[in-house]
Design a protein around this motif. Structure first.
Motif, PDB file in Angstrom:
ATOM      1  N   ILE A 195      45.424 -18.430  67.053  1.00 50.06           N
ATOM      2  CA  ILE A 195      45.511 -19.847  66.677  1.00 50.06           C
ATOM      3  C   ILE A 195      44.099 -20.426  66.688  1.00 50.06           C
ATOM      4  O   ILE A 195      43.435 -20.465  67.715  1.00 50.06           O
ATOM      5  CB  ILE A 195      46.419 -20.629  67.649  1.00 50.06           C
ATOM      6  N   PRO A 198      45.259 -25.742  67.313  1.00 55.85           N
ATOM      7  CA  PRO A 198      46.638 -25.979  67.750  1.00 55.85           C
ATOM      8  C   PRO A 198      47.277 -27.106  66.952  1.00 55.85           C
ATOM      9  O   PRO A 198      46.593 -28.016  66.501  1.00 55.85           O
ATOM     10  CB  PRO A 198      46.491 -26.372  69.227  1.00 55.85           C
ATOM     11  N   LEU A 203      51.948 -22.121  70.329  1.00 53.43           N
ATOM     12  CA  LEU A 203      51.661 -20.731  70.702  1.00 53.43           C
ATOM     13  C   LEU A 203      52.963 -19.988  71.014  1.00 53.43           C
ATOM     14  O   LEU A 203      53.161 -18.843  70.588  1.00 53.43           O
ATOM     15  CB  LEU A 203      50.739 -20.729  71.930  1.00 53.43           C
ATOM     16  N   ARG A 207      54.475 -16.653  69.250  1.00 48.47           N
ATOM     17  CA  ARG A 207      54.775 -15.434  70.012  1.00 48.47           C
ATOM     18  C   ARG A 207      56.233 -15.032  69.872  1.00 48.47           C
ATOM     19  O   ARG A 207      56.557 -13.849  69.877  1.00 48.47           O
ATOM     20  CB  ARG A 207      54.422 -15.647  71.485  1.00 48.47           C
ATOM     21  N   ASP A 214      47.331 -15.258  70.448  1.00 42.63           N
ATOM     22  CA  ASP A 214      46.579 -16.024  71.437  1.00 42.63           C
ATOM     23  C   ASP A 214      45.913 -17.216  70.771  1.00 42.63           C
ATOM     24  O   ASP A 214      45.864 -17.306  69.552  1.00 42.63           O
ATOM     25  CB  ASP A 214      45.467 -15.149  72.056  1.00 42.63           C
ATOM     26  N   PHE A 215      45.328 -18.084  71.626  1.00 42.79           N
ATOM     27  CA  PHE A 215      44.424 -19.107  71.108  1.00 42.79           C
ATOM     28  C   PHE A 215      43.063 -18.463  70.889  1.00 42.79           C
ATOM     29  O   PHE A 215      42.643 -17.600  71.680  1.00 42.79           O
ATOM     30  CB  PHE A 215      44.238 -20.236  72.127  1.00 42.79           C
TER      31      PHE A 215
END
Ligand code: AMP
Ligand code: MG
Length: 358
Positions: A195, A198, A203, A207, A214-215
């Protein structure tokens, strides 16, 4: 340039305005239009001159690439080299909607639209006006948020007009947008989907669909010269309110007390002060200072109203604004990403020392 503002309340108004807007886009001109996230400033994404006009109208640095908007998934493949499996799954789950994906770009996409990168950002928005406009234009529509660079993204056509009147050819006014924060950006070009910005798609949702992700580490904290965000735009502060904005975080009771005290001190010194808080605690503050951004019981309301409230504080020429933190819930990362940047990373722990103040 005179900017035509077209209301889209009735069917009779809507169709002819969209057809004229689509023609303007094909001619290389600029049209601001609603999407479900924020208003976009659209131009023909395959026309380098139109892209240059977008940068000029916004005053946007030209290394900050644009997102190409499409109106059907079939319009994606000509723009990209390949469509990874993770992208297919994310598109199945979230398109049309507030999700932008990063792909390796094809030769058709001009460097001017991607800030010279060899990747391209693509989104298929769900807003019916956006879809109809892109379909009628017959080209991918490059569209950053329709604000002057450094201002909050516009969530109404009035916000767009405040910033861009005289700088764009047309504004399609379909009322306030639904979400109020820019799209989630996910990079699917690497091994682990990341990401890069955001947004409304969290997130956890990514997932759930991919079983991983992940970020981008560079977007989580204060800017770090050793970590460069993969979305070039994330390195800019984006929006600095006229007021000195401070976020106070911690236990609710301590936060309320700290904000009331800080605001009271500044008010007593004669400053124009504002407080940004949720419905739940509005009654705890000096009523003349408060703006209610939404309710913690439904954090979508906070996302929806955030940029409008920040613009209002600017209009009222507030000198100091104190805000509660809104980190809870799946939208917390997106809301706090915008708010913390607007605060220039000034986050104060309630009841603690000032060590986090920058
Ligand atoms: P805006 O259009 O104002 O919402 O900003 C678009 C965002 O998308 C910026 O933060 C850009 O840096 C990001 N973006 C656009 N294209 C790419 C790309 N090819 N790779 C990474 N980030 C991108
Ligand atoms: Mg923007």
């Amino acid at each position: 340039m005179k900017t035509e503002i077209c209301p889209m309340t009735t069917k009779e108004e809507r169709r002819p305005a969209i057809l004229r807007a689509a023609k303007l886009l094909r001619e290389g001109k600029l049209v601001a239009f609603p999407t479900e996230t924020v208003y976009g400033l659209g131009g023909n994404g395959l026309d380098p001159q139109a892209s240059s006009r977008i940068y000029a109208a916004k005053g946007r640095p030209s290394d900050n690439p644009l997102i190409l908007h499409i109106s059907d998934r079939s319009e994606l493949s000509p723009l990209v080299k390949r469509i990874p499996e993770a992208a297919v799954r994310l598109m199945d789950a979230f398109w049309p909607g507030p999700l932008t994906l990063i792909f390796e770009k094809s030769e058709r996409v001009p460097d001017e639209s991607t800030g010279g990168l060899n990747t391209v950002a693509v989104r298929f928005p769900s807003h019916p006006v956006a879809q109809e406009l892109i379909r009628e234009a017959g080209v991918p529509v490059a569209a950053p948020s329709a604000n002057l660079s450094g201002h909050p993204s516009p969530t109404t056509a009035e916000h767009v007009a405040e910033d861009l009147s005289g700088r764009v050819d047309m504004i399609l006014d379909a009322g306030p947008v639904e979400i109020g924060l820019e799209s989630t950006i996910i990079d699917v070009t690497g091994e682990t989907p990341l990401i890069l910005r955001p947004g409304y798609i969290s997130l956890e949702q990514m997932r759930e669909v991919l079983g991983q992700g992940d970020f981008d580490p560079a977007i989580l904290g204060k800017p770090d010269p050793n970590l460069r965000p993969k979305a070039p735009g994330m390195k800019y502060r984006h929006y600095a309110p006229k007021a000195e904005l401070t976020i106070v975080e911690g236990d609710t009771e301590a936060v309320v007390k700290a904000i009331a005290a800080l605001a009271g001190e500044k008010k007593a010194l004669g400053f124009r002060v504002g407080i940004l808080c949720p419905e739940e605690s509005r009654g705890r503050y000096d009523a003349s200072l408060v703006k209610t951004v939404g309710t913690r019981a439904d954090e979508k309301t906070i996302a929806h109203n955030l940029y409008r409230c920040l613009r209002e504080f600017d209009e009222e020429e507030a000198e100091y604004v104190f805000s509660e933190a809104f980190s809870d819930g799946p939208l917390g990362a997106a809301i706090m990403n915008r708010l913390v940047k607007a605060a220039g990373y000034r986050v104060l722990p309630a009841g603690g020392e000032d060590e986090n103040l920058s």
